[in-house]
Design a protein around this motif. Sequence first.
Motif, PDB file in Angstrom:
ATOM      1  N   SER A 248       0.831  -1.212   0.000  1.00 36.67           N
ATOM      2  CA  SER A 248       0.000   0.000   0.000  1.00 36.67           C
ATOM      3  C   SER A 248       0.859   1.254   0.000  1.00 36.67           C
ATOM      4  CB  SER A 248      -0.931  -0.008   1.220  1.00 36.67           C
ATOM      5  OG  SER A 248      -1.810  -1.114   1.182  1.00 36.67           O
ATOM      6  N   ARG A 249       1.916   1.245   0.799  1.00 37.78           N
ATOM      7  CA  ARG A 249       2.794   2.417   0.838  1.00 37.78           C
ATOM      8  C   ARG A 249       3.535   2.610  -0.483  1.00 37.78           C
ATOM      9  NH1 ARG A 249       3.175   0.511   6.345  1.00 37.78           N
ATOM     10  NH2 ARG A 249       4.890  -0.899   5.830  1.00 37.78           N
TER      11      ARG A 249
ATOM     12  N   ASN B 287      -1.426   9.915   9.485  1.00 39.38           N
ATOM     13  CA  ASN B 287      -2.308  10.744   8.642  1.00 39.38           C
ATOM     14  C   ASN B 287      -2.039  10.564   7.153  1.00 39.38           C
ATOM     15  OD1 ASN B 287      -3.552  11.899  10.947  1.00 39.38           O
ATOM     16  ND2 ASN B 287      -1.873  13.385  11.126  1.00 39.38           N
ATOM     17  N   GLY B 288      -1.598   9.364   6.767  1.00 40.16           N
ATOM     18  CA  GLY B 288      -1.441   9.045   5.349  1.00 40.16           C
ATOM     19  C   GLY B 288      -0.182   9.559   4.684  1.00 40.16           C
ATOM     20  N   VAL B 289       0.741  10.189   5.445  1.00 37.24           N
ATOM     21  CA  VAL B 289       1.955  10.705   4.803  1.00 37.24           C
ATOM     22  C   VAL B 289       2.840   9.577   4.277  1.00 37.24           C
ATOM     23  CG1 VAL B 289       1.967  12.798   6.215  1.00 37.24           C
ATOM     24  CG2 VAL B 289       3.257  10.793   6.978  1.00 37.24           C
ATOM     25  N   GLU B 290       2.609   8.361   4.758  1.00 34.26           N
ATOM     26  CA  GLU B 290       3.397   7.214   4.274  1.00 34.26           C
ATOM     27  C   GLU B 290       3.213   6.976   2.779  1.00 34.26           C
ATOM     28  OE1 GLU B 290       2.268   6.234   8.610  1.00 34.26           O
ATOM     29  OE2 GLU B 290       1.355   7.192   6.860  1.00 34.26           O
ATOM     30  N   TYR B 291       2.073   7.415   2.240  1.00 37.64           N
ATOM     31  CA  TYR B 291       1.833   7.249   0.797  1.00 37.64           C
ATOM     32  C   TYR B 291       2.778   8.121  -0.042  1.00 37.64           C
ATOM     33  CZ  TYR B 291      -2.555   4.724   1.707  1.00 37.64           C
ATOM     34  OH  TYR B 291      -3.495   3.804   2.086  1.00 37.64           O
ATOM     35  N   ASP B 292       3.396   9.107   0.577  1.00 33.11           N
ATOM     36  CA  ASP B 292       4.253  10.039  -0.160  1.00 33.11           C
ATOM     37  C   ASP B 292       5.735   9.850   0.137  1.00 33.11           C
ATOM     38  OD1 ASP B 292       2.002  11.338  -1.307  1.00 33.11           O
ATOM     39  OD2 ASP B 292       1.702  12.444   0.574  1.00 33.11           O
ATOM     40  N   TRP B 293       6.106   8.732   0.729  1.00 38.26           N
ATOM     41  CA  TRP B 293       7.504   8.497   1.042  1.00 38.26           C
ATOM     42  C   TRP B 293       8.368   8.475  -0.225  1.00 38.26           C
ATOM     43  CZ3 TRP B 293       7.170   3.784   4.912  1.00 38.26           C
ATOM     44  CH2 TRP B 293       6.853   4.279   6.193  1.00 38.26           C
ATOM     45  N   ASN B 294       9.602   9.002  -0.109  1.00 40.66           N
ATOM     46  CA  ASN B 294      10.559   8.849  -1.204  1.00 40.66           C
ATOM     47  C   ASN B 294      11.287   7.516  -1.061  1.00 40.66           C
ATOM     48  OD1 ASN B 294      12.682   9.127   0.691  1.00 40.66           O
ATOM     49  ND2 ASN B 294      12.710  11.357   0.448  1.00 40.66           N
ATOM     50  N   LEU B 295      12.273   7.282  -1.899  1.00 37.72           N
ATOM     51  CA  LEU B 295      12.951   5.986  -1.932  1.00 37.72           C
ATOM     52  C   LEU B 295      13.588   5.650  -0.585  1.00 37.72           C
ATOM     53  CD1 LEU B 295      14.057   3.482  -3.391  1.00 37.72           C
ATOM     54  CD2 LEU B 295      15.986   4.889  -4.160  1.00 37.72           C
ATOM     55  N   TRP B 296      14.348   6.594  -0.026  1.00 38.74           N
ATOM     56  CA  TRP B 296      15.065   6.304   1.213  1.00 38.74           C
ATOM     57  C   TRP B 296      14.111   6.160   2.387  1.00 38.74           C
ATOM     58  CZ3 TRP B 296      19.442   4.498   0.053  1.00 38.74           C
ATOM     59  CH2 TRP B 296      20.145   4.971  -1.052  1.00 38.74           C
ATOM     60  N   GLN B 297      13.063   6.953   2.402  1.00 41.21           N
ATOM     61  CA  GLN B 297      12.054   6.800   3.441  1.00 41.21           C
ATOM     62  C   GLN B 297      11.354   5.454   3.327  1.00 41.21           C
ATOM     63  OE1 GLN B 297       9.821  10.327   2.551  1.00 41.21           O
ATOM     64  NE2 GLN B 297      10.880  11.587   4.096  1.00 41.21           N
ATOM     65  N   GLY B 298      11.111   5.041   2.083  1.00 35.93           N
ATOM     66  CA  GLY B 298      10.487   3.739   1.864  1.00 35.93           C
ATOM     67  C   GLY B 298      11.366   2.594   2.316  1.00 35.93           C
ATOM     68  N   LEU B 299      12.675   2.724   2.115  1.00 33.06           N
ATOM     69  CA  LEU B 299      13.591   1.657   2.540  1.00 33.06           C
ATOM     70  C   LEU B 299      13.616   1.528   4.061  1.00 33.06           C
ATOM     71  CD1 LEU B 299      16.614   2.171   0.106  1.00 33.06           C
ATOM     72  CD2 LEU B 299      15.000   0.260   0.142  1.00 33.06           C
TER      73      LEU B 299
END
Length: 389
Positions: free
Chosen positions: A239-240, A342-354
Amino acid sequence: MESSRSARRLVLALAVGVGLWCALLAWRWDWFIDLRVYELGASALFGGDLYDVRFHVADLPFTYPPFAAVLMLPVAVLPLWLTAALWSAACVLVLAWAIHATLEAGGSTYPAMVVPVLTAVALLSQPVWSTLSYGQVNLFLMAAILADVLRPERRHAGWLVGIAAGIKLTPLFFVAFLLVVGQRRAAGVAVGSFAATVLVGAALAPTASVAYWTEILWDPSRIGGVEYAGNQSVLGTLSRLLGHEASTSLWFVVAGSVAALSLVAAALLWRSTSPAARPLAVGMAALGMVLASPISWDHHWVWFVPIVLALWLSGLPRARVVAGAVVVIAASRAIWWAPFRNGVEYDWNLWQGLSGNLYVLTAVGLVLLGVGWGGRVQHVSNEEHLLHK
């Protein structure tokens, strides 16, 4: 003998110390949210509103089967500070037992003082500390499962898996594990004891039982947002990555594939002639369970503790390096480095996603390594069998 007694005293002292500290936290601050939800559920069990009441902090409902509320009844009659003290001390004791059981099953001849030292270190890991701070049930469930599946040849093996599943459904995954490692009797016992928990819940709370099995179980909105960083599951990660909640079909295919691979790894490792491979096989199944569940909060990942020990004991290529990496990951709190809520996880960049998906990425990597290691030990076992013919 004296060293064993000293080690047990140290574990007990550690449990008492943690219990007293947690009693202070419960008395002074608004901690142990999940423990308070258990208390709320137990109090509402016979009032007909088990799944309607909500705890005021974060508007949290009771989400477990009715049987879990039955087991939590003692929690409803004690003051919170005393419940927190006893609960937390018991968590430390079962953590120490799980460490001992994993070392013993892996064939380790270790000094007695290793258990209290490892228990103290494990308390610093993020999943274990999160379990303590929320007042969660995960360490009890892990210990119950380990008690059953590390020695499945026992006459009544499997019943604790069924009880654990009656509290939180995800341990039913270990029925599949018992089947793939050839322990059909234990798998049958697990199913039977789980059915008994359903009957107990139905007998004591029939209205709540009907509501749970027909409505509550199928309502994901009661559990929390799947995108939240604390949800370290395949569904949460998908989902993220997608920027919206993943479809059920996509989740089912990906999570099902990962879970199947974990069972393949578990079966191959379990059939090894080395006893040290068995705890790692159980760890592989645990990874499949936590990954496949739609919601796996950070505190569900207490399984990192026996997995690290199993890796260390396994003697497999680079397994100790991998164990060290898992220790760093479990202690680092990396999944909380990126912005969350509050849904900010949907906007993570690559490093945040890792960093934000690190538990899931680590677990998938471990499963893939497990398949490779399992194939290796199976090949070695076959060669040894041929040599002894």
